[in-house]
Design a protein around this motif. Structure first.
Motif, PDB file in Angstrom:
ATOM      1  N   GLY A 277      64.811  39.417  29.400  1.00  8.08           N
ATOM      2  CA  GLY A 277      65.785  38.340  29.325  1.00  8.08           C
ATOM      3  C   GLY A 277      65.074  37.002  29.425  1.00  8.08           C
ATOM      4  O   GLY A 277      64.108  36.736  28.727  1.00  8.08           O
ATOM      5  N   GLY A 278      65.517  36.158  30.354  1.00  4.99           N
ATOM      6  CA  GLY A 278      64.878  34.859  30.532  1.00  4.99           C
ATOM      7  C   GLY A 278      63.739  34.886  31.526  1.00  4.99           C
ATOM      8  O   GLY A 278      63.111  33.863  31.758  1.00  4.99           O
ATOM      9  N   GLY A 340      72.523  31.283  28.805  1.00  4.59           N
ATOM     10  CA  GLY A 340      73.362  31.886  27.773  1.00  4.59           C
ATOM     11  C   GLY A 340      73.110  31.309  26.397  1.00  4.59           C
ATOM     12  O   GLY A 340      74.043  31.137  25.601  1.00  4.59           O
ATOM     13  N   ALA A 341      71.865  30.982  26.112  1.00  4.30           N
ATOM     14  CA  ALA A 341      71.498  30.372  24.830  1.00  4.30           C
ATOM     15  C   ALA A 341      70.282  31.107  24.273  1.00  4.30           C
ATOM     16  O   ALA A 341      69.597  31.836  24.999  1.00  4.30           O
ATOM     17  N   PRO A 342      69.978  30.928  22.990  1.00  7.18           N
ATOM     18  CA  PRO A 342      68.854  31.656  22.390  1.00  7.18           C
ATOM     19  C   PRO A 342      67.488  31.030  22.692  1.00  7.18           C
ATOM     20  O   PRO A 342      66.532  31.222  21.946  1.00  7.18           O
ATOM     21  N   PHE A 343      67.415  30.257  23.759  1.00  2.00           N
ATOM     22  CA  PHE A 343      66.132  29.689  24.185  1.00  2.00           C
ATOM     23  C   PHE A 343      65.989  29.884  25.690  1.00  2.00           C
ATOM     24  O   PHE A 343      66.961  30.205  26.388  1.00  2.00           O
ATOM     25  N   THR A 344      64.770  29.697  26.187  1.00  2.00           N
ATOM     26  CA  THR A 344      64.453  29.917  27.597  1.00  2.00           C
ATOM     27  C   THR A 344      64.273  28.579  28.301  1.00  2.00           C
ATOM     28  O   THR A 344      63.618  27.676  27.756  1.00  2.00           O
ATOM     29  N   PRO A 451      66.507  28.292  18.708  1.00  2.00           N
ATOM     30  CA  PRO A 451      66.208  29.702  18.968  1.00  2.00           C
ATOM     31  C   PRO A 451      64.709  29.937  19.156  1.00  2.00           C
ATOM     32  O   PRO A 451      63.892  29.451  18.377  1.00  2.00           O
ATOM     33  N   GLY A 452      64.367  30.662  20.214  1.00  2.00           N
ATOM     34  CA  GLY A 452      62.977  31.005  20.479  1.00  2.00           C
ATOM     35  C   GLY A 452      62.176  29.949  21.201  1.00  2.00           C
ATOM     36  O   GLY A 452      61.015  30.171  21.556  1.00  2.00           O
ATOM     37  N   ASP A 453      62.776  28.783  21.446  1.00  2.00           N
ATOM     38  CA  ASP A 453      62.056  27.720  22.165  1.00  2.00           C
ATOM     39  C   ASP A 453      61.968  28.044  23.658  1.00  2.00           C
ATOM     40  O   ASP A 453      62.795  28.764  24.213  1.00  2.00           O
TER      41      ASP A 453
END
Length: 490
Positions: A277-278, A340-344, A451-453
């Motif tokens: 996950g994160g 809850g987003a596509p980045f960390t 995304p992916g950042d």
């Protein structure tokens, strides 16, 4: 305890007042003075403690301790006056005596180094707790033991506060205390009167050099090294380039850990990055056994090795070591925020060049789409830190958002100008945004993450306030990120 017993067999001299005056507490901050207190006048860079003695006496202090020649002429007749050649050192001696030498009732572990003190201390505390011990922890993230936690003004508290805290821990059943021992804590005798069962050295690089801190790197190294003259066993990072200087001539038994060089405890080359996950983590091998730590990168392996090695010296079981390393969470140290987003999004305390470089190199190894870093630099501190932070972030990040970070009494614009100069030194082509308000800077980074950042918000980590114009205001970055993302951002 009366003054006669308190100062017996010391070089502290009663120059006025009754030797049978009862002392119930010791303080060096006049705002903490109360009935029965002994107020200690510490020498300062900007103001001497004697300036505050009358205020302490008015608050009820029973006695005041000053340096050689101090007469307490402005104190009321009923307030006892004492003198000593070294008020700081004497405060430590008297505090240990008044509070019954609580360190002797516990296993004491001291952790020192430029980077990694907080993480190594928390990892070790988690291991020892898993081993069934009742552990107190003192350091940058505050003081805690089961059922208690509060913030501290210093990584290593003043000796009067430290001894009082140790007394509370011991009285509450703690059998072990793991504490960060800063170079300033040693220089200012805060940890005097404490013998450590184990001392841990993480690493060394230039830091805390400047006004009110250390004159130069040589002095900084000297005070880091001083811990190991107070330890039975020293645990040393054999891979650090300064370890030879740190270990030279120290009388303690030496145990080493590392990755690159032969050591008593050595991790294998099969270090692997993990991601759940994160939460970024790392796995490594020692003596054929596999361990996992829920923090990323090679520097996390070093911190885990420091904790593992110290734990073995203290007799911790293998199961406890494995559990403690895997489950420990350290506030503000590569600390993930669920968004809850596509980045960390990560929070970290990295606030100097060396720490920022170590962190950003580690995060790059996770191959993010972009590495975005939000950072500033503290006011009323060395300008060299600003140039260094700017330079390393420009070299290793894909996008920088520069902002405030405890500007204290210095104009934010002046600090940002120095950071901009550092950015140009590191890589003038790295794009950046300049947003003086840190909350808005965080919002900007979150709004522009894709995304992916990986978004690294660094410099404050565990802190719960921000200081502007000498005033501290509530500022908890985890809450700021969570609330903004919960409301949909933008």
């Amino acid at each position: 305890m009366d003054l006669r017993r308190l100062i017996q067999n010391t070089d502290c001299r009663l120059v006025r007042g009754d030797a049978l005056t009862e002392v119930t507490s010791i303080c060096c901050d006049s705002r903490c003075a109360a009935a029965g207190a002994l107020f200690v006048c510490l020498p300062g860079q900007h103001a001497d403690g004697t300036v505050f003695a009358a205020g302490a006496a008015a608050a009820g202090a029973a006695a005041v301790l000053g340096g050689r020649g101090y007469g307490g002429d402005d104190l009321p007749a009923g307030c006892a006056v004492l003198q000593t050649d070294d008020p700081r050192r004497m405060m430590a001696t008297l505090s240990a005596r008044l509070y019954g030498e609580p360190a002797k009732a516990m296993t004491m572990v001291g952790v020192t180094g430029t980077k990694g003190k907080t993480t190594a201390a928390h990892l070790l505390a988690a291991i020892l707790q898993a081993d069934g011990r009742r552990v107190g922890l003192i350091g940058t993230n505050g003081v805690c033991w089961p059922g208690h936690r509060h913030d501290l003004n210093h990584t290593t508290p003043e000796s009067c506060d430290l001894q009082a805290l140790l007394r509370r821990m011991a009285d509450d059943g703690c059998d072990t205390c793991v504490m960060e021992v800063s170079s300033l804590g040693m220089k200012f005798a805060r940890a005097a009167e404490i013998a450590f069962d184990v001392g841990v050295f993480t690493n060394l690089s230039p830091d805390h050099i400047g006004p009110d801190e250390h004159a130069d790197f040589a002095e900084y190294l000297q005070w880091k090294r001083a811990l190991f003259f107070k330890c039975r066993t020293g645990v040393f990072n054999i891979d650090d380039p300064w370890v030879g200087k740190i270990m030279q001539g120290v009388p303690c038994r030496a145990v080493t850990y590392g990755i690159e060089h032969p050591a008593d405890v050595r991790a294998g080359a099969d270090i692997a990055l993990t991601r759940m996950g994160g939460r970024l983590g790392t796995a490594f091998t020692v003596d054929g056994a596999r361990y996992a730590v829920g923090m990323p990168g090679r520097f996390s392996v070093y911190n885990a090795l420091a904790a593992l090695t110290a734990a073995r010296q203290l007799g911790a079981g293998e199961g406890a070591i494995r559990q403690g390393l895997a489950e420990a969470v350290v506030r503000g140290r590569v600390d993930p925020v669920a968004v809850g987003a596509p980045f960390t999004v990560l929070l970290d305390y990295a606030h100097n060049e060396a720490a920022a470089e170590s962190l950003l190199r580690t995060l790059r190894a996770y191959d993010p789409a972009r590495l975005i870093v939000v950072f500033g630099c503290g006011g009323d501190r060395s300008r060299l830190r600003r140039f260094g932070m700017g330079s390393v972030c420009a070299r290793l990040a894909d996008f920088c958002v520069i902002t405030e970070d405890n500007s204290r009494t210095e104009p934010v614009e002046q600090i940002l100008a120095d950071i901009r100069a550092g950015l140009k030194l590191g890589n003038p082509s790295t794009p950046f945004a300049e947003i003086a308000d840190r909350r808005k800077a965080i919002y900007y980074a979150l709004d522009h993450a894709g995304p992916g950042d990986i978004v690294a918000i660094i410099g404050k980590g565990h802190e719960t306030t921000i200081e502007r114009n000498g005033i501290k205001e509530p500022f908890v970055e985890r809450e700021i990120v969570e609330e903004y993302m919960a409301n949909g951002g933008m």
